[in-house]
Design an enzyme around this catalytic site. Structure first.
Site, PDB file in Angstrom:
ATOM      1  N   HIS A  77      77.047  20.751  74.984  1.00  0.00           N
ATOM      2  CA  HIS A  77      78.398  21.143  75.369  1.00  0.00           C
ATOM      3  C   HIS A  77      78.573  22.618  74.995  1.00  0.00           C
ATOM      4  O   HIS A  77      78.025  23.071  73.979  1.00  0.00           O
ATOM      5  CB  HIS A  77      79.451  20.280  74.666  1.00  0.00           C
ATOM      6  CG  HIS A  77      79.784  19.032  75.417  1.00  0.00           C
ATOM      7  ND1 HIS A  77      80.131  17.852  74.789  1.00  0.00           N
ATOM      8  CD2 HIS A  77      79.842  18.768  76.753  1.00  0.00           C
ATOM      9  CE1 HIS A  77      80.380  16.922  75.694  1.00  0.00           C
ATOM     10  NE2 HIS A  77      80.215  17.457  76.887  1.00  0.00           N
ATOM     11  N   ASP A  79      80.768  24.483  73.650  1.00  0.00           N
ATOM     12  CA  ASP A  79      81.255  24.948  72.348  1.00  0.00           C
ATOM     13  C   ASP A  79      80.154  24.939  71.287  1.00  0.00           C
ATOM     14  O   ASP A  79      80.337  25.499  70.205  1.00  0.00           O
ATOM     15  CB  ASP A  79      82.474  24.139  71.880  1.00  0.00           C
ATOM     16  CG  ASP A  79      82.275  22.636  71.906  1.00  0.00           C
ATOM     17  OD1 ASP A  79      81.515  22.163  72.762  1.00  0.00           O
ATOM     18  OD2 ASP A  79      82.899  21.936  71.092  1.00  0.00           O
ATOM     19  N   HIS A 165      77.709  10.256  71.903  1.00  0.00           N
ATOM     20  CA  HIS A 165      78.679  11.249  72.379  1.00  0.00           C
ATOM     21  C   HIS A 165      78.709  11.236  73.913  1.00  0.00           C
ATOM     22  O   HIS A 165      78.224  12.153  74.568  1.00  0.00           O
ATOM     23  CB  HIS A 165      78.309  12.640  71.863  1.00  0.00           C
ATOM     24  CG  HIS A 165      79.342  13.696  72.128  1.00  0.00           C
ATOM     25  ND1 HIS A 165      80.657  13.559  71.755  1.00  0.00           N
ATOM     26  CD2 HIS A 165      79.250  14.911  72.729  1.00  0.00           C
ATOM     27  CE1 HIS A 165      81.332  14.636  72.111  1.00  0.00           C
ATOM     28  NE2 HIS A 165      80.501  15.475  72.712  1.00  0.00           N
ATOM     29  N   HIS A 258      84.592  20.512  62.772  1.00  0.00           N
ATOM     30  CA  HIS A 258      84.754  20.331  64.222  1.00  0.00           C
ATOM     31  C   HIS A 258      86.096  19.641  64.501  1.00  0.00           C
ATOM     32  O   HIS A 258      86.171  18.564  65.083  1.00  0.00           O
ATOM     33  CB  HIS A 258      83.584  19.507  64.780  1.00  0.00           C
ATOM     34  CG  HIS A 258      83.516  19.490  66.276  1.00  0.00           C
ATOM     35  ND1 HIS A 258      84.317  18.672  67.049  1.00  0.00           N
ATOM     36  CD2 HIS A 258      82.733  20.164  67.147  1.00  0.00           C
ATOM     37  CE1 HIS A 258      84.027  18.840  68.329  1.00  0.00           C
ATOM     38  NE2 HIS A 258      83.064  19.754  68.412  1.00  0.00           N
TER      39      HIS A 258
END
Length: 293
Positions: A77, A79, A165, A258
């Site tokens: 991802h 980020d 995830h 996070h």
């Protein structure tokens, strides 16, 4: 294979963990940088994830990009990967002389090839004009396809553990066992039995966290609010769940990281950790950028 000593940070007597960026999600914020974590052990600097702002935060921690020995990516991802290309570029331009190891799930090799391709005009110009070598020869890519030990040397062992995830099939947490202590970084994950096994009796568990009651304000007005809300609930660990995870894994210290949402000033540190303390009797720390644990 252990990263070369030429890339090593100054030696220290203990294993240090510095949270470089603690905000979850791709949107930048003035309150927190995007995900990145620095581990200093045995004279080598290890970076876990590389979100937007990582280079600046690395410098603030006292480490130059070319001093990194290895980089570990938890999943793809943005980020967690957006600054990987610029960081590798800065390592090269700053004087990287021996290869840096980069670990992560596929398609890591294709991602790094694409990042170099995006900067190739600049790279080729400097190679010709300044006599620099090819930076692609200074990056060793290690794609991780399953849980297991990915790096081992006399003073450190790094183990990858697959986490949950969705919709990504390949997402990993990492455990660093050193001569001084054991550190586990969850990456992005919902509650996951494999993570419990990886984190068993670790000294420190750095775990992502999401505050469900704050999500409506986070997604308000977004055209994809319904889909985003469903994704967040399916793929992250809540403040109510994270304490139980730490308790079941029997870790020493739980560090929240996070944060989702990570840019809501109305959420205090105590609000983040209150629920975790109900289920976990050890020390609970609300992470913040550049905090050393």
């Amino acid at each position: 294979m252990m990263p070369d000593a030429a890339n090593s940070a100054p030696a220290g007597n203990e294993t240090r963990l510095i949270l470089l960026g603690t905000k979850g999600g791709p949107r930048p914020s003035p309150l927190r940088s995007n995900p990145a974590n620095l581990i200093l052990s045995g004279g080598t600097a290890y970076l876990v994830d590389c979100g937007y702002g990582t280079t600046r935060q690395l410098l603030a921690s006292g480490v130059q990009p070319h001093e990194l020995g290895a980089i570990f990516i938890t999943h793809h991802h943005s980020d967690h990967t957006l600054e990987l290309g610029p960081l590798l570029y800065h390592a090269w331009i700053g004087g990287l002389r021996s290869p840096i190891d980069v670990f992560g799930p596929p398609p890591l090799a294709a991602l790094i090839d694409g990042l170099f391709a995006a900067f190739w005009f600049e790279i080729a110009t400097r190679m010709q004009d300044e006599g620099r070598g090819n930076p692609q020869h200074l990056v060793r890519v290690h794609e991780i396809g399953a849980s297991g030990v990915v790096l081992e040397a006399a003073d450190i062992r790094v183990t990858a553990g697959r986490v949950h995830h969705p919709p990504l099939q390949d997402a990993y947490a990492y455990r660093f066992d050193t001569t001084h202590r054991s550190l586990v970084l969850s990456g992005d994950t919902a509650v996951c039995p494999d993570l419990l096994g990886l984190a068993r009796r670790a000294d420190v568990l750095v775990h992502e966290v999401m505050r469900v009651e704050s999500l409506p304000r986070l997604i308000a007005g977004l055209p994809n609010a319904r889909e985003l809300h469903a994704h967040l609930l399916a793929s992250h660990t809540t403040t109510e769940q994270v304490g139980a995870v730490a308790s079941q894994a029997e870790v020493g210290t739980l560090v929240l990281n996070h944060f989702v949402p990570g840019d809501d000033p109305a959420i205090t540190e105590e609000m983040w950790i209150a629920s975790a303390r109900e289920a976990f009797g050890g020390l609970v720390i609300a992470g913040r950028d550049l905090l050393e644990v």
